[in-house]
Design a protein around this motif. Structure first.
Motif, PDB file in Angstrom:
ATOM      1  N   ALA A   1       0.835  -1.210   0.000  1.00  0.00           N
ATOM      2  CA  ALA A   1       0.000   0.000   0.000  1.00  0.00           C
ATOM      3  C   ALA A   1       0.866   1.255   0.000  1.00  0.00           C
ATOM      4  O   ALA A   1       0.532   2.255  -0.646  1.00  0.00           O
ATOM      5  CB  ALA A   1      -0.924  -0.017   1.201  1.00  0.00           C
ATOM      6  N   LYS A   2       1.990   1.223   0.703  1.00  0.00           N
ATOM      7  CA  LYS A   2       2.866   2.396   0.742  1.00  0.00           C
ATOM      8  C   LYS A   2       3.481   2.674  -0.623  1.00  0.00           C
ATOM      9  O   LYS A   2       3.603   3.836  -1.036  1.00  0.00           O
ATOM     10  CB  LYS A   2       3.948   2.202   1.803  1.00  0.00           C
ATOM     11  N   ARG A   3       3.848   1.611  -1.343  1.00  0.00           N
ATOM     12  CA  ARG A   3       4.358   1.825  -2.706  1.00  0.00           C
ATOM     13  C   ARG A   3       3.258   2.414  -3.581  1.00  0.00           C
ATOM     14  O   ARG A   3       3.510   3.296  -4.422  1.00  0.00           O
ATOM     15  CB  ARG A   3       4.823   0.497  -3.307  1.00  0.00           C
ATOM     16  N   LEU A   4       2.037   1.927  -3.394  1.00  0.00           N
ATOM     17  CA  LEU A   4       0.916   2.390  -4.208  1.00  0.00           C
ATOM     18  C   LEU A   4       0.643   3.879  -3.980  1.00  0.00           C
ATOM     19  O   LEU A   4       0.462   4.644  -4.939  1.00  0.00           O
ATOM     20  CB  LEU A   4      -0.323   1.557  -3.901  1.00  0.00           C
ATOM     21  N   ILE A   5       0.610   4.326  -2.709  1.00  0.00           N
ATOM     22  CA  ILE A   5       0.292   5.740  -2.477  1.00  0.00           C
ATOM     23  C   ILE A   5       1.469   6.645  -2.867  1.00  0.00           C
ATOM     24  O   ILE A   5       1.257   7.811  -3.217  1.00  0.00           O
ATOM     25  CB  ILE A   5      -0.126   5.997  -1.011  1.00  0.00           C
ATOM     26  N   GLN A   6       2.692   6.109  -2.840  1.00  0.00           N
ATOM     27  CA  GLN A   6       3.820   6.893  -3.356  1.00  0.00           C
ATOM     28  C   GLN A   6       3.640   7.156  -4.836  1.00  0.00           C
ATOM     29  O   GLN A   6       3.904   8.257  -5.332  1.00  0.00           O
ATOM     30  CB  GLN A   6       5.137   6.157  -3.091  1.00  0.00           C
ATOM     31  N   SER A   7       3.181   6.140  -5.550  1.00  0.00           N
ATOM     32  CA  SER A   7       2.935   6.292  -6.974  1.00  0.00           C
ATOM     33  C   SER A   7       1.777   7.251  -7.227  1.00  0.00           C
ATOM     34  O   SER A   7       1.814   8.079  -8.144  1.00  0.00           O
ATOM     35  CB  SER A   7       2.649   4.924  -7.588  1.00  0.00           C
ATOM     36  N   ILE A   8       0.729   7.133  -6.404  1.00  0.00           N
ATOM     37  CA  ILE A   8      -0.430   8.039  -6.542  1.00  0.00           C
ATOM     38  C   ILE A   8       0.001   9.479  -6.297  1.00  0.00           C
ATOM     39  O   ILE A   8      -0.368  10.404  -7.031  1.00  0.00           O
ATOM     40  CB  ILE A   8      -1.544   7.623  -5.564  1.00  0.00           C
ATOM     41  N   SER A   9       0.795   9.688  -5.265  1.00  0.00           N
ATOM     42  CA  SER A   9       1.264  11.033  -4.923  1.00  0.00           C
ATOM     43  C   SER A   9       2.133  11.621  -6.022  1.00  0.00           C
ATOM     44  O   SER A   9       2.064  12.829  -6.302  1.00  0.00           O
ATOM     45  CB  SER A   9       2.046  10.977  -3.604  1.00  0.00           C
ATOM     46  N   ALA A  10       2.946  10.757  -6.675  1.00  0.00           N
ATOM     47  CA  ALA A  10       3.850  11.238  -7.731  1.00  0.00           C
ATOM     48  C   ALA A  10       3.088  11.597  -9.001  1.00  0.00           C
ATOM     49  O   ALA A  10       3.554  12.448  -9.775  1.00  0.00           O
ATOM     50  CB  ALA A  10       4.893  10.170  -8.029  1.00  0.00           C
ATOM     51  N   ARG A  11       1.954  10.961  -9.278  1.00  0.00           N
ATOM     52  CA  ARG A  11       1.261  11.143 -10.561  1.00  0.00           C
ATOM     53  C   ARG A  11      -0.047  11.936 -10.457  1.00  0.00           C
ATOM     54  O   ARG A  11      -0.696  12.176 -11.469  1.00  0.00           O
ATOM     55  CB  ARG A  11       0.991   9.767 -11.177  1.00  0.00           C
TER      56      ARG A  11
ATOM     57  N   ALA B   1      -0.975   1.636 -11.961  1.00  0.00           N
ATOM     58  CA  ALA B   1      -1.087   0.180 -11.906  1.00  0.00           C
ATOM     59  C   ALA B   1       0.218  -0.506 -12.283  1.00  0.00           C
ATOM     60  O   ALA B   1       0.484  -1.636 -11.863  1.00  0.00           O
ATOM     61  CB  ALA B   1      -2.226  -0.290 -12.813  1.00  0.00           C
ATOM     62  N   GLU B   2       1.043   0.179 -13.081  1.00  0.00           N
ATOM     63  CA  GLU B   2       2.316  -0.393 -13.520  1.00  0.00           C
ATOM     64  C   GLU B   2       3.476  -0.048 -12.573  1.00  0.00           C
ATOM     65  O   GLU B   2       4.644  -0.231 -12.930  1.00  0.00           O
ATOM     66  CB  GLU B   2       2.650   0.119 -14.920  1.00  0.00           C
ATOM     67  N   THR B   3       3.147   0.426 -11.388  1.00  0.00           N
ATOM     68  CA  THR B   3       4.200   0.753 -10.421  1.00  0.00           C
ATOM     69  C   THR B   3       5.171  -0.419 -10.284  1.00  0.00           C
ATOM     70  O   THR B   3       4.759  -1.549  -9.986  1.00  0.00           O
ATOM     71  CB  THR B   3       3.581   1.061  -9.048  1.00  0.00           C
ATOM     72  N   PRO B   4       6.476  -0.187 -10.509  1.00  0.00           N
ATOM     73  CA  PRO B   4       7.465  -1.289 -10.443  1.00  0.00           C
ATOM     74  C   PRO B   4       7.467  -1.973  -9.083  1.00  0.00           C
ATOM     75  O   PRO B   4       7.421  -1.319  -8.047  1.00  0.00           O
ATOM     76  CB  PRO B   4       8.799  -0.583 -10.722  1.00  0.00           C
ATOM     77  N   TYR B   5       7.521  -3.306  -9.128  1.00  0.00           N
ATOM     78  CA  TYR B   5       7.621  -4.127  -7.905  1.00  0.00           C
ATOM     79  C   TYR B   5       6.494  -3.873  -6.910  1.00  0.00           C
ATOM     80  O   TYR B   5       6.675  -4.033  -5.699  1.00  0.00           O
ATOM     81  CB  TYR B   5       8.978  -3.896  -7.218  1.00  0.00           C
ATOM     82  N   LEU B   6       5.323  -3.486  -7.413  1.00  0.00           N
ATOM     83  CA  LEU B   6       4.219  -3.109  -6.527  1.00  0.00           C
ATOM     84  C   LEU B   6       3.900  -4.208  -5.516  1.00  0.00           C
ATOM     85  O   LEU B   6       3.753  -3.945  -4.319  1.00  0.00           O
ATOM     86  CB  LEU B   6       2.966  -2.768  -7.351  1.00  0.00           C
TER      87      LEU B   6
ATOM     88  N   SER C   1      -3.003 -10.977  -8.775  1.00  0.00           N
ATOM     89  CA  SER C   1      -3.053 -11.955  -9.861  1.00  0.00           C
ATOM     90  C   SER C   1      -3.776 -11.442 -11.099  1.00  0.00           C
ATOM     91  O   SER C   1      -3.807 -12.114 -12.129  1.00  0.00           O
ATOM     92  CB  SER C   1      -3.732 -13.237  -9.370  1.00  0.00           C
ATOM     93  N   ASP C   2      -4.393 -10.250 -11.020  1.00  0.00           N
ATOM     94  CA  ASP C   2      -5.118  -9.709 -12.167  1.00  0.00           C
ATOM     95  C   ASP C   2      -4.164  -8.990 -13.114  1.00  0.00           C
ATOM     96  O   ASP C   2      -3.127  -8.459 -12.698  1.00  0.00           O
ATOM     97  CB  ASP C   2      -6.199  -8.731 -11.696  1.00  0.00           C
ATOM     98  N   PRO C   3      -4.510  -8.897 -14.416  1.00  0.00           N
ATOM     99  CA  PRO C   3      -3.676  -8.152 -15.376  1.00  0.00           C
ATOM    100  C   PRO C   3      -3.695  -6.661 -15.072  1.00  0.00           C
ATOM    101  O   PRO C   3      -4.604  -6.149 -14.418  1.00  0.00           O
ATOM    102  CB  PRO C   3      -4.333  -8.458 -16.724  1.00  0.00           C
ATOM    103  N   VAL C   4      -2.688  -5.955 -15.579  1.00  0.00           N
ATOM    104  CA  VAL C   4      -2.563  -4.525 -15.345  1.00  0.00           C
ATOM    105  C   VAL C   4      -3.815  -3.775 -15.801  1.00  0.00           C
ATOM    106  O   VAL C   4      -4.270  -2.835 -15.147  1.00  0.00           O
ATOM    107  CB  VAL C   4      -1.309  -3.972 -16.044  1.00  0.00           C
ATOM    108  N   GLU C   5      -4.395  -4.187 -16.938  1.00  0.00           N
ATOM    109  CA  GLU C   5      -5.558  -3.485 -17.489  1.00  0.00           C
ATOM    110  C   GLU C   5      -6.733  -3.490 -16.509  1.00  0.00           C
ATOM    111  O   GLU C   5      -7.429  -2.474 -16.332  1.00  0.00           O
ATOM    112  CB  GLU C   5      -5.984  -4.123 -18.813  1.00  0.00           C
TER     113      GLU C   5
END
Length: 525
Positions: free
Chosen positions: A345-355, A517-522, A492-496
């Motif tokens: 979740a922390k990686r995810l919100i870092q990506s959200i904050s950056a974009r 969704a494509e955040t590296p190593y999410l 397990s779901d695709p990026v799309e």
């Protein structure tokens, strides 16, 4: 025909006392005044000067300094009663009043009412068996001695209380009386008052007992009336209309309550606001009128409960100030990411904050050292954050100057999610579904204290299935809560598929959602 001697305890506003005395005695009734000795002597002198020519006014033999909860209130009442009993031999009834009370019927109606009911009106419920006392001390009011006032001498009051409790210094209740409790606003017949005064002279043991009880004005007269008068001659109710809020505060009446007060099956009401000039004027004229018929609907308390209940539900009144402050606000949107793996979740919100321009906060209700701004101390500990959860979130919205914000929560925090979903703000929930290896679950078991570093492998292998089921069940409970705005992304779901869910959850463009969704190593451990 009934003639009333009003027993008036007061401590302020001499002009109002003068007016009240003149209105009540204008119809041939009497009044005995006890004016608190704590009040300025000049006030009392003014009352005596203005009422000097009124033969229907008497005064307590002594002016006592009164305090809430003290015996002094009963002693002052007895002083006023003694003066009234001696000064007004034609008085048939004695009616207890305060300076905040006013008549809600005419004197003609009140006299006729008392003539029809040859009884005493006093609330008197069994002290121990009834639920009249809702909170605070009960038996302790009687079995311990109270020489200090809890409001003005708090330390001494509780020091004495705990000293007696520590050493078991209890005392016996006089064996031949059953202590009663109820409102201090009573109306008693003359013969009852004479019996009470005789009792006070003869039973010094009972007087000594009550003089060191706590809040005796709710027990003294109530007990003695029940002790001295046959039950069939007592109506266990007060003739003074009064109500209390959920917080134990008396309801105050204003100008627009005139019709409501007249419709109650009582003769007086307490308490009338000092600002309700028009109401006081109308009620003063009413007492002196010849009106002898009133439509009694007696709906006051039920109507109050109904209307305040609707107000609490937001269906009748505008929100109270505390309700307004407790809400995040209908214009705001809270986006909650629920994930068991905090690093994901922390990686995810870092990506959200950056974009995006959305402010993000990680696990503020689950992790003690979450990075938070200084919000006046409310952010200092997890316990404070939980206790003031909405206030904390509102302050974060204000701090970031945004109406949209993303926060992370553990999947175990369903109660927090439900609380925020019930707020007037829009709350969206997105569950991040991860895969859990045995190594991860073993580390989780150790972090939450289910296992230690020295737990045997065999015991750990038996524990892991339960831990896995528990983790999966948390996410299932969130799904079963059927939140209106509910989304999921899955390892397990695709990026799309995850991008579509993120786009709807965050209300961002397809391109931004896909980049997130494509955040590296999410999902990597």
């Amino acid at each position: 025909m009934a003639k009333i001697a009003f027993i008036l305890l007061c401590h302020k506003d001499p002009d109002a006392i003068i007016q009240q005395a003149e209105q009540l005695t204008a119809a041939g009734d009497y009044i005995s005044i006890h004016f608190d000795a704590r009040a300025p002597k000049a006030y009392f002198d003014r009352i005596r000067t203005e009422l000097a020519d009124n033969p229907n006014v008497a005064y307590a033999r002594k002016r006592l300094k009164c305090g809430w909860g003290e015996w002094s209130l009963v002693a002052a009442t007895l002083e006023a009663i003694i003066s009234a009993e001696q000064a007004f031999p034609r008085a048939t009834h004695f009616y207890m009043l305060s300076g905040d009370c006013m008549a809600t019927k005419s004197a003609r109606y009140a006299h006729s009412f008392l003539d029809r009911h040859d009884c005493d009106f006093v609330e008197s419920f069994d002290f121990f068996k009834s639920d009249w006392i809702k909170t605070g001390m009960k038996e302790e009011r009687l079995i311990y001695r109270h020489w200090f006032n809890e409001r003005t001498q708090k330390r001494r009051f509780y020091w004495l209380f705990w000293l007696q409790r520590r050493f078991g210094l209890t005392r016996e209740i006089p064996h031949d009386i059953d202590v009663q409790i109820g409102s201090q606003w009573w109306c008693l017949r003359r013969q009852t008052v004479e019996k009470i005064l005789e009792f006070t002279r003869e039973r010094k043991d009972v007087m000594k007992f009550f003089s060191t009880t706590w809040i005796p004005d709710e027990t003294f007269f109530q007990t003695l009336v029940r002790h001295l008068v046959p039950a069939k001659e007592i109506q266990t109710r007060t003739l003074t209309f009064l109500m209390f809020t959920d917080y134990g505060m008396p309801v105050t009446f204003y100008n627009d309550h005139y019709d409501l007060l007249l419709a109650q099956d009582t003769l007086f009401a307490r308490k009338i606001s000092p600002e309700a000039k028009e109401l006081k004027k109308r009620l003063g004229k009413l007492w002196a009128s010849e009106r002898d018929h009133f439509g009694i609907s007696n709906e006051g308390r039920k109507l109050f409960d109904f209307l305040t209940g609707r107000g609490r539900e937001g269906r009748r009144f505008a929100p109270r100030f505390w309700e307004t402050e407790a809400s995040l606000g209908p214009e705001r949107e809270l986006l909650i990411i629920a994930c068991k793996k905090w690093h994901v979740a922390k990686r995810l919100i870092q990506s959200i904050s950056a974009r995006t321009d959305l402010p993000t906060v990680a696990y503020l209700f689950n992790e003690e050292n979450t990075d938070l701004p200084d919000l006046g101390g409310i952010q200092d500990s997890l316990s404070k954050r939980h206790r003031h959860r909405r206030a904390l979130m509102r302050m974060l919205f204000d701090y970031h100057q945004s109406d949209r914000m993303v926060v992370c929560m553990d999947t175990s925090s369903l109660d927090l999610m439900q609380d925020f979903v019930n707020d007037r703000a829009t709350t969206r929930i997105m569950v991040v579904q991860c895969q859990f290896s045995d190594d991860y679950l073993q580390g989780h078991a150790q972090r939450v204290g289910l296992a230690g570093g020295e737990t045997p492998a065999g015991a750990m292998s038996r524990l892991l299935p339960s831990v896995r089921n528990d983790v999966l069940h948390e996410a299932e409970r969130i799904r079963e809560a059927r939140f209106t705005h509910y989304y999921t992304i899955n390892e397990s779901d695709p990026v799309e598929a995850n991008a579509r869910a993120l786009g709807q959850f965050l209300s961002v463009s397809d391109e931004e959602a896909r980049l997130i969704a494509e955040t590296p190593y999410l999902f990597h451990d």
